[in-house]
Design a protein around this motif. Sequence first.
Motif, short mmCIF file in Angstrom:
data_model
loop_
_atom_site.label_atom_id
_atom_site.label_comp_id
_atom_site.label_asym_id
_atom_site.label_seq_id
_atom_site.Cartn_x
_atom_site.Cartn_y
_atom_site.Cartn_z
N LEU A 261 -17.99 -8.12 -49.84
CA LEU A 261 -18.43 -9.85 -50.23
C LEU A 261 -20.09 -9.70 -49.71
N PRO A 262 -20.77 -10.81 -50.09
CA PRO A 262 -22.04 -11.10 -49.92
C PRO A 262 -22.24 -11.61 -48.41
N LEU A 263 -21.83 -10.97 -47.36
CA LEU A 263 -21.82 -11.45 -46.03
C LEU A 263 -22.48 -10.84 -45.02
N ALA A 264 -22.73 -11.58 -44.03
CA ALA A 264 -23.45 -11.03 -42.74
C ALA A 264 -22.58 -11.38 -41.72
N PHE A 265 -22.43 -10.29 -40.79
CA PHE A 265 -21.71 -10.32 -39.60
C PHE A 265 -22.49 -10.56 -38.39
#
Length: 301
Positions: A261-265
């Motif tokens: 998914l287009p996510l930042a962690f």
Amino acid sequence: MAQGHDITISVKHIHAYDAIAATGSTIAAAADLGISQSNASRLLHQLELYLGVRLFERDKNRLSMTREGLQLGPEIRAISDRLTALKVTAQELENGRSLEIPLRLAFPASLSVTLVPRLIKRFLAENGPVRIEVASGSYVVIERMVADGQADIGFTRLPSSTPGLREEHVLPSRNICVMRRDHPLAKRENLTIPDLKSHDLILLNRERPVRHELEALFYKQGLRQRPAIEAHSVGCACALAAEGLGMAIVSELLAREYTALPLAFVPLEPDLTVDYAVVSSDRNPLPKSAAPFLQYLREWT
């Protein structure tokens, strides 16, 4: 022919009959079985005494079926086939590859649709045909399934509240912030509690102990806002964050399953740790097929 009431029939007698029926000769049958010709003849004679009928007519060096032998032959061969199938089944059980004994897995929803299918695909490719059952639910439900013998392997959060479980593998983790890649805080190396002020938060539901730990941390550091959305699984929280609906605070171990998914962690400081465990029942032995699956779970972390 009188019956031999004191004769005990074994697998050897059935195998000898099969070989003699196939070759028409005790000599050829003995060679196939790796025994002496006299032993093959003795086994046939004992079987005939046990049944009380002559199965073969002796014509010099050739044996031919009697009328009784023709009648009983299919039943004797059925016994032989059943014994062969029994041996095959026993070997499959020993090798952990039986379709009769399933490998039963219980995982939370967030892993049942990500990690578990991936591991099952590898498991089946490397370990042959094994019947697998997959269930999902809350950690309490999973623990109860394992403790009650309804699942062989379960995935839960520690500390466990259910007695009768054995920890096969402990998986340490921590809570992190997960947000859409274009979120204003997505480029930060880490985030603190004050950094979260005025940003919409997505938190797991109040039934989870980690939610209470997180709110205690918020309270201590002066954060008084309510979550914008409550989610009932890490997968749901990550999907909501990917739609730009807020910043989710979830377990890093589970969130990493959603890197597509287009996510930042972004790590959250101070660390709020959360530990998980792969568990089994301390009363029920694991099927042999569980060993490679447990190894895959260890490699996952």
